[in-house]
Design a protein around this motif. Structure first.
Motif, mmCIF file in Angstrom:
data_model
loop_
_atom_site.group_PDB
_atom_site.id
_atom_site.type_symbol
_atom_site.label_atom_id
_atom_site.label_comp_id
_atom_site.label_asym_id
_atom_site.label_seq_id
_atom_site.Cartn_x
_atom_site.Cartn_y
_atom_site.Cartn_z
ATOM 1 N N GLU A 287 0.800 -1.226 0.000
ATOM 2 C CA GLU A 287 0.000 0.000 0.000
ATOM 3 C C GLU A 287 0.836 1.282 0.000
ATOM 4 O O GLU A 287 0.342 2.336 -0.410
ATOM 5 C CB GLU A 287 -0.924 0.015 1.226
ATOM 6 N N CYS A 288 2.082 1.212 0.460
ATOM 7 C CA CYS A 288 2.860 2.434 0.661
ATOM 8 C C CYS A 288 4.088 2.545 -0.226
ATOM 9 O O CYS A 288 4.750 3.593 -0.215
ATOM 10 C CB CYS A 288 3.305 2.542 2.122
ATOM 11 N N ASP B 97 2.008 9.755 2.206
ATOM 12 C CA ASP B 97 2.756 10.935 2.652
ATOM 13 C C ASP B 97 2.924 10.888 4.172
ATOM 14 O O ASP B 97 2.020 11.288 4.911
ATOM 15 C CB ASP B 97 2.024 12.212 2.246
ATOM 16 N N PRO B 98 4.063 10.409 4.654
ATOM 17 C CA PRO B 98 4.278 10.357 6.105
ATOM 18 C C PRO B 98 4.198 11.721 6.774
ATOM 19 O O PRO B 98 3.789 11.822 7.936
ATOM 20 C CB PRO B 98 5.691 9.764 6.225
ATOM 21 N N GLU B 99 4.587 12.761 6.063
ATOM 22 C CA GLU B 99 4.566 14.098 6.652
ATOM 23 C C GLU B 99 3.153 14.531 7.029
ATOM 24 O O GLU B 99 2.964 15.302 7.986
ATOM 25 C CB GLU B 99 5.160 15.112 5.666
ATOM 26 N N GLY C 159 -1.403 6.835 10.107
ATOM 27 C CA GLY C 159 -0.852 6.897 11.462
ATOM 28 C C GLY C 159 0.644 7.128 11.520
ATOM 29 O O GLY C 159 1.253 6.984 12.594
ATOM 30 N N PHE C 160 1.282 7.483 10.405
ATOM 31 C CA PHE C 160 2.711 7.823 10.439
ATOM 32 C C PHE C 160 2.939 9.004 11.381
ATOM 33 O O PHE C 160 2.156 9.953 11.414
ATOM 34 C CB PHE C 160 3.203 8.215 9.040
ATOM 35 N N ARG C 161 4.042 8.928 12.130
ATOM 36 C CA ARG C 161 4.434 10.055 12.968
ATOM 37 C C ARG C 161 5.953 10.154 13.001
ATOM 38 O O ARG C 161 6.656 9.189 12.712
ATOM 39 C CB ARG C 161 3.879 9.898 14.386
ATOM 40 N N ARG C 162 6.434 11.303 13.368
ATOM 41 C CA ARG C 162 7.883 11.577 13.331
ATOM 42 C C ARG C 162 8.615 10.717 14.359
ATOM 43 O O ARG C 162 8.177 10.562 15.511
ATOM 44 C CB ARG C 162 8.122 13.057 13.625
ATOM 45 N N PHE C 163 9.723 10.142 13.922
ATOM 46 C CA PHE C 163 10.614 9.394 14.804
ATOM 47 C C PHE C 163 11.921 10.173 14.881
ATOM 48 O O PHE C 163 12.592 10.360 13.865
ATOM 49 C CB PHE C 163 10.859 7.980 14.263
ATOM 50 N N PHE D 244 12.419 9.256 5.000
ATOM 51 C CA PHE D 244 11.610 9.812 3.919
ATOM 52 C C PHE D 244 12.304 10.990 3.253
ATOM 53 O O PHE D 244 12.666 11.975 3.902
ATOM 54 C CB PHE D 244 10.252 10.248 4.461
ATOM 55 N N ASN D 245 12.456 10.862 1.943
ATOM 56 C CA ASN D 245 13.040 11.930 1.130
ATOM 57 C C ASN D 245 11.894 12.610 0.383
ATOM 58 O O ASN D 245 11.461 12.154 -0.681
ATOM 59 C CB ASN D 245 14.058 11.340 0.147
ATOM 60 N N SER D 246 11.385 13.708 0.951
ATOM 61 C CA SER D 246 10.217 14.370 0.381
ATOM 62 C C SER D 246 10.541 15.024 -0.969
ATOM 63 O O SER D 246 9.648 15.174 -1.813
ATOM 64 C CB SER D 246 9.673 15.419 1.351
#
Length: 226
Positions: free
Chosen positions: A33-34, A48-50, A55-59, A109-111
């Protein structure tokens, strides 16, 4: 840090197992899916993790669990927000402090290029920290293998054999008590039947003795008359 290159490496790492851990289902979901693998083997992001997708969040990597970099890390897989993930990932979640919510995926993640430069799997060693000894880098080749696999096939190939043996032994041992209980039940029934027969015989003997006593008295009285 060890890099996992194929399904056998993933199986040997024992990531996401045994049940109720959700890591294997989480990884299969993530791969399908991602991620999209391009012709150069780069992992293009389909979410888009950002923006907190799924449920993505900053680590923040404060303990240097992962290599230091100028790009941001994001983690996914916390089942406290179960609405963000499919049911096959969340179905064994208990809501308690157990292994059902221990697994995570962390991405670099490389936006700018909308891609994941690195993907890692890990597990909690306690509610606040991740386990250094059980953190692995997922190669793009392994990601391709996962994307080519159906979920049930993927789970079958990655479940460690020791867990299969444990499950089979548990199943076999669980059958023996049932058989023993069945024999014991039959034995008890036989004993009860035997006891019932003895009780009937004893009662018959008592009745027979009473009849003999009455008959003997009758004979004795008649003898005296004569």
């Amino acid at each position: 840090m060890r890099t996992l290159y194929d399904l056998s490496d993933l199986r040997e790492s024992r990531f996401g197992q045994p049940s109720p851990r959700h890591g294997l289902n989480l990884l299969w979901w993530f791969a399908h899916e991602c991620v999209q693998i391009d012709s150069n083997g780069r992992m293009i992001a389909r979410c888009d993790p950002e923006n907190g997708d799924f449920g993505f969040r900053r680590f923040y990597n404060v303990d240097d669990l992962l290599p230091r970099t100028n790009l941001p890390y994001y983690e996914v897989g916390n089942l406290n927000n179960i609405d963000s993930l499919p049911e096959y990932v969340t179905e064994d979640y208990t809501g308690y402090l157990d292994d059902s919510n221990t697994d995570r995926i962390i991405v670099l993640f490389n936006s700018r290029w909308n891609r994941f430069d690195s993907v890692y799997v890990t597990q909690h060693s306690d509610p606040a920290n991740f386990d250094w000894n059980h953190t692995y880098c997922i190669s793009s080749d392994l990601m391709k293998d996962i994307r080519r696999s159906r979920r049930k096939e993927f789970l079958r190939k990655t479940l460690n054999k020791s867990y299969h043996i444990t499950i089979e032994e548990h199943s076999r041992h669980s059958q023996f008590p049932s058989a023993a209980q069945s024999v014991k039940s039959e034995l008890n029934q036989s004993q009860r039947s035997h006891s019932s027969i003895i009780d009937i015989c004893e009662k018959c003997c008592i009745v027979l003795m009473v009849l003999l006593f009455i008959f003997g008295g009758f004979v004795l009285l008649n003898t005296k008359k004569f």
